[in-house]
Design a protein around this motif. Structure first.
Motif, PDB file in Angstrom:
ATOM      1  N   THR A 539     -61.774 -15.082  40.156  1.00  0.00           N
ATOM      2  CA  THR A 539     -60.242 -15.215  40.010  1.00  0.00           C
ATOM      3  C   THR A 539     -59.817 -15.380  41.471  1.00  0.00           C
ATOM      4  OG1 THR A 539     -60.314 -13.946  38.272  1.00  0.00           O
ATOM      5  CG2 THR A 539     -58.037 -14.513  39.349  1.00  0.00           C
ATOM      6  N   VAL A 540     -59.054 -16.694  41.584  1.00  0.00           N
ATOM      7  CA  VAL A 540     -58.576 -16.748  43.049  1.00  0.00           C
ATOM      8  C   VAL A 540     -57.036 -16.767  43.128  1.00  0.00           C
ATOM      9  CG1 VAL A 540     -60.459 -18.515  43.590  1.00  0.00           C
ATOM     10  CG2 VAL A 540     -58.390 -19.351  42.401  1.00  0.00           C
ATOM     11  N   ALA A 541     -56.338 -16.979  44.308  1.00  0.00           N
ATOM     12  CA  ALA A 541     -55.000 -16.515  44.419  1.00  0.00           C
ATOM     13  C   ALA A 541     -54.453 -17.989  43.904  1.00  0.00           C
ATOM     14  CB  ALA A 541     -54.628 -16.323  46.025  1.00  0.00           C
ATOM     15  N   GLY A 542     -53.325 -17.756  43.508  1.00  0.00           N
ATOM     16  CA  GLY A 542     -52.689 -18.674  42.868  1.00  0.00           C
ATOM     17  C   GLY A 542     -52.819 -18.980  41.255  1.00  0.00           C
ATOM     18  N   ASP A 543     -53.944 -18.246  40.818  1.00  0.00           N
ATOM     19  CA  ASP A 543     -54.129 -18.378  39.331  1.00  0.00           C
ATOM     20  C   ASP A 543     -53.099 -17.773  38.342  1.00  0.00           C
ATOM     21  OD1 ASP A 543     -56.622 -19.810  39.031  1.00  0.00           O
ATOM     22  OD2 ASP A 543     -57.725 -18.076  39.393  1.00  0.00           O
ATOM     23  N   ASP A 544     -52.290 -16.812  39.013  1.00  0.00           N
ATOM     24  CA  ASP A 544     -51.214 -16.325  38.260  1.00  0.00           C
ATOM     25  C   ASP A 544     -50.020 -16.842  38.866  1.00  0.00           C
ATOM     26  OD1 ASP A 544     -53.205 -15.078  37.139  1.00  0.00           O
ATOM     27  OD2 ASP A 544     -52.275 -12.850  37.833  1.00  0.00           O
ATOM     28  N   VAL A 582     -43.137 -19.039  41.563  1.00  0.00           N
ATOM     29  CA  VAL A 582     -43.811 -17.841  42.258  1.00  0.00           C
ATOM     30  C   VAL A 582     -45.238 -17.697  41.877  1.00  0.00           C
ATOM     31  CG1 VAL A 582     -43.611 -15.603  42.985  1.00  0.00           C
ATOM     32  CG2 VAL A 582     -41.608 -16.873  42.476  1.00  0.00           C
ATOM     33  N   PRO A 583     -46.111 -18.336  42.975  1.00  0.00           N
ATOM     34  CA  PRO A 583     -47.465 -17.959  42.723  1.00  0.00           C
ATOM     35  C   PRO A 583     -47.952 -16.470  43.036  1.00  0.00           C
ATOM     36  CG  PRO A 583     -47.213 -19.705  44.506  1.00  0.00           C
ATOM     37  CD  PRO A 583     -45.796 -18.966  43.958  1.00  0.00           C
ATOM     38  N   PHE A 584     -48.836 -16.115  42.597  1.00  0.00           N
ATOM     39  CA  PHE A 584     -49.127 -14.676  42.980  1.00  0.00           C
ATOM     40  C   PHE A 584     -50.791 -14.428  43.338  1.00  0.00           C
ATOM     41  CE2 PHE A 584     -45.666 -13.844  40.038  1.00  0.00           C
ATOM     42  CZ  PHE A 584     -44.766 -13.170  40.756  1.00  0.00           C
ATOM     43  N   ASP A 585     -51.120 -13.867  43.998  1.00  0.00           N
ATOM     44  CA  ASP A 585     -52.442 -13.370  44.447  1.00  0.00           C
ATOM     45  C   ASP A 585     -52.744 -12.234  43.260  1.00  0.00           C
ATOM     46  OD1 ASP A 585     -54.834 -12.300  45.035  1.00  0.00           O
ATOM     47  OD2 ASP A 585     -54.556 -12.477  47.186  1.00  0.00           O
ATOM     48  N   PRO A 586     -53.532 -12.544  42.321  1.00  0.00           N
ATOM     49  CA  PRO A 586     -53.894 -11.834  41.199  1.00  0.00           C
ATOM     50  C   PRO A 586     -54.184 -10.201  41.686  1.00  0.00           C
ATOM     51  CG  PRO A 586     -54.821 -13.789  40.627  1.00  0.00           C
ATOM     52  CD  PRO A 586     -54.251 -13.845  41.876  1.00  0.00           C
ATOM     53  N   ARG A 587     -54.983 -10.027  42.926  1.00  0.00           N
ATOM     54  CA  ARG A 587     -55.624  -8.909  43.224  1.00  0.00           C
ATOM     55  C   ARG A 587     -54.562  -7.955  43.834  1.00  0.00           C
ATOM     56  NH1 ARG A 587     -59.847 -12.608  43.084  1.00  0.00           N
ATOM     57  NH2 ARG A 587     -61.785 -11.736  42.951  1.00  0.00           N
ATOM     58  N   SER A 588     -53.516  -8.864  44.456  1.00  0.00           N
ATOM     59  CA  SER A 588     -52.562  -7.855  45.052  1.00  0.00           C
ATOM     60  C   SER A 588     -51.190  -7.791  44.409  1.00  0.00           C
ATOM     61  CB  SER A 588     -52.383  -8.363  46.438  1.00  0.00           C
ATOM     62  OG  SER A 588     -51.797  -9.521  46.628  1.00  0.00           O
ATOM     63  N   ASN A 589     -50.916  -8.884  43.384  1.00  0.00           N
ATOM     64  CA  ASN A 589     -49.767  -9.162  43.107  1.00  0.00           C
ATOM     65  C   ASN A 589     -48.657  -9.570  44.028  1.00  0.00           C
ATOM     66  OD1 ASN A 589     -48.579  -9.293  40.418  1.00  0.00           O
ATOM     67  ND2 ASN A 589     -47.448  -7.474  40.638  1.00  0.00           N
ATOM     68  N   GLN A 590     -49.135  -9.874  44.840  1.00  0.00           N
ATOM     69  CA  GLN A 590     -48.199 -10.528  46.112  1.00  0.00           C
ATOM     70  C   GLN A 590     -47.883 -11.847  46.013  1.00  0.00           C
ATOM     71  OE1 GLN A 590     -46.283  -8.186  48.090  1.00  0.00           O
ATOM     72  NE2 GLN A 590     -47.455  -6.870  46.637  1.00  0.00           N
ATOM     73  N   THR A 645     -52.711 -23.459  45.848  1.00  0.00           N
ATOM     74  CA  THR A 645     -53.703 -24.160  45.359  1.00  0.00           C
ATOM     75  C   THR A 645     -54.197 -23.390  44.103  1.00  0.00           C
ATOM     76  OG1 THR A 645     -54.454 -25.263  47.375  1.00  0.00           O
ATOM     77  CG2 THR A 645     -56.147 -25.309  45.506  1.00  0.00           C
ATOM     78  N   TYR A 646     -54.224 -24.392  43.052  1.00  0.00           N
ATOM     79  CA  TYR A 646     -54.717 -23.709  41.822  1.00  0.00           C
ATOM     80  C   TYR A 646     -55.741 -24.575  41.254  1.00  0.00           C
ATOM     81  CZ  TYR A 646     -51.486 -27.032  39.860  1.00  0.00           C
ATOM     82  OH  TYR A 646     -50.200 -28.041  39.680  1.00  0.00           O
ATOM     83  N   ILE A 647     -56.459 -24.177  40.211  1.00  0.00           N
ATOM     84  CA  ILE A 647     -57.489 -24.647  39.160  1.00  0.00           C
ATOM     85  C   ILE A 647     -56.749 -25.472  38.052  1.00  0.00           C
ATOM     86  CG2 ILE A 647     -59.543 -25.027  38.223  1.00  0.00           C
ATOM     87  CD1 ILE A 647     -59.811 -24.499  41.230  1.00  0.00           C
ATOM     88  N   ASP A 648     -56.600 -26.409  37.871  1.00  0.00           N
ATOM     89  CA  ASP A 648     -56.198 -27.272  36.563  1.00  0.00           C
ATOM     90  C   ASP A 648     -57.112 -26.519  35.350  1.00  0.00           C
ATOM     91  OD1 ASP A 648     -55.271 -28.528  34.482  1.00  0.00           O
ATOM     92  OD2 ASP A 648     -54.648 -30.303  35.481  1.00  0.00           O
ATOM     93  N   PRO A 649     -56.949 -25.639  34.609  1.00  0.00           N
ATOM     94  CA  PRO A 649     -57.458 -25.306  33.419  1.00  0.00           C
ATOM     95  C   PRO A 649     -57.987 -26.287  32.678  1.00  0.00           C
ATOM     96  CG  PRO A 649     -55.515 -24.018  33.531  1.00  0.00           C
ATOM     97  CD  PRO A 649     -55.265 -25.177  34.560  1.00  0.00           C
TER      98      PRO A 649
END
Length: 884
Positions: A539-544, A582-590, A645-649
């Motif tokens: 899981t990468v930053a921006g996925d959420d 607002v893109p989030f880093d899933p690991r930190s919720n920041q 940057t995010y991955i297009d599902p």
């Protein structure tokens, strides 16, 4: 002009029946009026079913102040299209992309907007605002309206046009209709790949088979991700996961479905009338295709070869759709009416793809091939509640007031997609790569990948409109003022887990062809594993991300008739637009932002006035000339204003937004001549031109390893221009006999487009290298021609009707070229369909539909090199409908 509100609308079929009864009553009336009048023994009224409804929709189109095209339910039935997306490709200047998205006049999906009964609805698409139009089954559609010229009462985000899906309304009399259908495709006759899914798949609902195990989801929820796990713990979690996704050949079930509708209206006293309509439908379909996928070209002198490609691709896609609609309404004294609607749609796609090919490292020269299989499962749902009111006050000069409130929610659940990679080694050098005996699971960090995705979208939309008619000498006037207020919120999550087989000390354990056997519980318990965790959380930053959008709009519009010769309509709209992502880093919720990024980039705010004017000259009673002008805008999509940057599902491409992306401003010009003739015959010729400043386009940065990075950027300028011709003509003028039963209809659009890109400006805007091949090219998705033709037949006795329907679009850019390679064009697709209907009695309709008679394949090419191809079989469907 404003008119007293009608009671529940009478359908064209009902009008035809009433007309027939009236004609039969004429002899009696004539006999009563004169003693010497001769009695008429029999009167037969004939007319084509299509022309009956075509006349109704043509009348609506004729009375529109702004250029629009309308397609009625009977027209959709004649072409045999099963959903709104397929039906809309028959409309002048519209093309269908990916079976879901409509391009209006060659402008991509971002340039069109969609409404349901005139209100905004949410989208279950994970990366776009646009609504996949295949969600809406044709069984619940009354008509489709495509407004191509902007009017102030429409949203200002208006590029190619606005599509309004208008659902079936309350009937004037009792109806009870049951429809069942059965079908298949020529590509479905052999066995096809399948896998073991869940026990509720027939309902379009996963029963938990694909979902992440509770032990993993609880870690994600507590932000305790699966990074650097002790090997024992990683193995325990992997054992909890479903590993039984391996493809197997099975026979293909036939397609089937049903639809049930019931409705009625009731009078209470002299002033009140109540009514309802309920409809429910279900379809289950399977689509089997063979494909070719090229992914990484390499130029060697004058030749081009694919470094990474899959030339043996077998795909099976199962879809389950169900829909429920309920309309209830009350009418008082034909002056006040309130309707309430609830719509529930569900569309589940379950696809397995078995692929064999090669990469730069795994080549035929080394007697090796790569085998991959991929499971893509998604449930898309839409829930919408709408309440509408229409009021007329005769005592106030026939002041009209209408209002609408809509609350919609959509969701996309991809509870467990999976892909696995194997290596095929031709050990006996017989040239055959046996999937069972010469196979091993890839020894890599991504031998298997699981993804789990959720999305929730909510749209609240309310609006009001006052209209007041006024007459002065030769002027008939109507003035409108109104407001439209929209609030949209969205949340999305994406989780990934990779299987790292480099954890195996003994790679011989990877031999085999079934993922579930190679990584069985017994193997995991007994294998010797290194300290490399067998599970990797990728899981990468921006996925959420979370997003919100708010639009407050007010408009004024006037509609003026002078001496029944001129019509002047127009006004202005003011919109206050606010959007935050607002893109989030899933690991930190920041917040997921670069260290030096300003949080203000997460917001996009603008407000402006958007004028429009329409001038109509009534050359004759049945002929008119229109001129329309409007200024509109196209704004960046939800995720395109953030640098994350995010991955297009859907594509698996990495996509990066661009802070400071500019809105596209468009000046729209339309001229159309229309001639509405007798018996529904008509012809129209239109010209259009669009001048665009700062068109929003996708550009690509060269790939280092894997797919290229897609960035969003502004082009310098763009323009679109063209001509549209539409017609419907009965062929009785040729000769008597069979010609009286035939008609032809169709439309042709010929157009051109051009955008100008500046490489340096793109680099400055995006901050990455942009290796764009063509700085001057067509708009992405633009076809230079679109042709729709229909030959229709209706028998004299009304028992038979048939249609032969043809559609083709010109080639269009789907992937802009980079690194010196030309743009990739989707090639023209010639679609020929046949629909035959038999009416054995007044209550029964039997329909045979044959689609893609020519058996065309879909192809994507660049520089005469095949990039993608997909077979499309000939589909057959037989349906039976009974109206009680």
């Amino acid at each position: 002009m404003n008119k007293p509100a009608n009671r529940f609308s009478i359908k064209p079929t009902s009008l035809a029946v009433l007309a027939g009864l009236a004609m039969q009553a004429l002899p009696i009336m004539a006999q009563e009026q004169g003693d010497d009048a001769e009695a008429i023994e029999e009167v037969v009224a004939t007319g084509t079913r299509l022309k009956g409804t075509a006349t109704a929709v043509m009348e609506e189109r004729k009375n529109q102040a702004f250029v629009a095209d309308i397609m009625g339910a009977e027209q959709i039935s004649r072409t045999g299209d099963s959903d709104a997306a397929a039906a809309l490709r028959r409309v002048t200047g519209l093309t269908l992309v990916d079976g879901k998205f409509i391009y209006v006049r060659g402008l991509g999906e971002r340039y069109s907007s969609t409404q349901l009964n005139g209100a905004a609805v949410p989208s279950p698409d994970p990366t776009r605002n646009v609504i996949p139009l295949d969600l809406f089954p044709s069984a619940i559609i009354e008509s489709l309206s495509v407004q191509k010229a902007y009017s102030p009462s429409m949203p200002a985000s208006f590029g190619g046009g606005n599509v309004d899906i208008r659902l079936k309304t309350i009937p004037s009399d009792f109806i009870f209709s049951v429809t069942g259908n059965l079908g298949s495709s020529t590509d479905n006759f052999d066995d096809a790949y399948a896998y073991d899914g869940g026990g509720q798949d027939w309902r379009g609902e996963d029963d938990g088979t694909r979902a992440a195990p509770a032990a993993i989801t609880s870690r994600w929820e507590s932000k305790n991700f699966l990074d650097n796990l002790p090997q024992g713990e990683a193995v325990a979690l992997l054992k909890d996961m479903n590993r039984n996704y391996d493809p197997k050949l099975e026979s293909v079930d036939p397609d089937y479905g049903f639809n049930l509708s019931v409705g009625n209206s009731f009078d209470y006293d002299e002033d009140w009338r109540f009514g309802f309509l309920a409809s429910s439908g279900y379809t289950s379909e399977t689509d089997v295709t063979e494909e070719y996928i090229g992914e990484q070209p390499l130029r060697n002198g004058d030749t081009i070869r694919m470094v990474r490609y899959f030339d043996e691709v077998d795909t099976t896609e199962k879809s389950v759709k169900w829909s429920t609609m309920l309309n209830v309404g009350v009418d008082y004294n034909r002056q006040h009416r309130i309707d309430y609607s609830v719509i529930v749609l569900n569309d589940t796609r379950d696809q397995i793809q078995e692929k064999v090919g090669n990469t730069a490292n795994i080549t035929l020269n080394d007697n090796q091939r790569v085998r991959e299989y991929e499971i893509q499962y998604e449930e898309r749902s839409l829930y919408t509640n709408q309440i509408r009111g229409t009021h007329t006050f005769p005592e106030l000069g026939f002041l009209g007031f209408d209002w609408k409130y809509s609350l919609g929610r959509s969701a996309r659940q991809a509870p467990g997609n999976m892909e696995a990679r194997f290596l095929l080694d031709d050990e006996n050098l017989d040239g055959i790569y046996d999937k069972e005996t010469e196979s091993a699971l890839s020894n890599s960090t991504t031998a298997g990948r699981y993804t789990f995705q959720t999305l929730h979208d909510r749209v609240e939309n309310y609006m009001y409109n006052f209209n007041l008619p006024y007459t002065l000498d030769n002027w008939e006037m109507e003035f409108k003022v109104g407001g439209n207020f929209l609030t949209k919120t969205r949340t999305a999550e994406n989780r990934r887990l990779d299987i790292n087989t480099r954890a195996f000390a003994d790679t011989s354990l990877l031999s085999g062809y079934e993922f579930a056997d190679i990584l069985s519980d017994n193997v995991l318990d007994t294998a010797t594993l290194s300290n490399i965790p067998i599970l990797r959380d990728t899981t990468v930053a921006g996925d959420d991300y979370a997003a919100a959008q708010k639009i407050d709009a007010y408009y004024f519009e006037a509609d003026l008739f002078y001496n029944n010769t001129w019509r002047i309509s127009g006004g202005v709209r003011y919109e206050d637009f606010r959007q935050a992502v607002v893109p989030f880093d899933p690991r930190s919720n920041q917040f997921d932002l670069p260290a030096n990024a300003d949080r203000s980039q997460l917001a996009f705010v603008e407000d402006n006035f958007y004028p429009a004017i329409a001038l109509t000259y009534f050359m004759q009673e049945d002929m008119q000339l229109r001129f329309n002008y409007g200024e509109t805008v196209v704004r960046p999509d939800l995720r395109e204003v953030s640098s994350s940057t995010y991955i297009d599902p859907l594509t698996e491409f990495p996509i990066g937004g661009t802070p400071g992306i500019r809105t596209t401003a468009i000046k729209n010009y339309d001229i159309r001549w229309e001639w509405y003739r007798e018996a529904g015959n008509n012809v129209s010729v239109g010209l259009f031109y669009k001048d665009m400043a700062d068109p929003i386009e996708s550009v690509q940065s060269p790939a280092q390893d894997g797919p290229p990075l897609v960035r969003i950027a502004n082009a310098e300028s763009g323009e679109l221009y063209g001509m549209e011709v539409e017609f419907l003509q009965g062929l009785g003028f040729i000769d008597e006999g069979i010609w009286d039963n035939l008609f032809v209809s169709g439309n042709v659009t010929v157009s051109g487009s051009q955008i100008q890109l500046d490489r340096q400006h793109i680099v400055e805007q995006t901050g990455v290298s942009a290796s764009v091949t063509n700085l001057q090219r067509r708009l992405t998705g633009h076809s230079e021609y679109v042709v729709n033709l229909q030959l229709g037949y209706d028998s004299d006795n009304g028992e038979h009707s048939g249609s032969l329907v043809y559609n083709v679009f010109g080639d269009r850019i789907l992937i802009p070229g980079i690194d010196g390679f030309d743009d990739s064009y989707e090639q023209p697709f010639h679609s020929l369909d046949m629909v035959y209907k038999y009416y054995p009695d007044f209550n029964t309709t039997i329909t045979l539909r044959v689609q893609n008679i020519l058996g065309e394949d879909r192809e994507l090419e660049f520089e005469d090199t095949l990039l993608r191809s997909e077979t499309r079989g000939t589909d057959f469907r037989l349906s039976y409908q009974y109206d009680f």
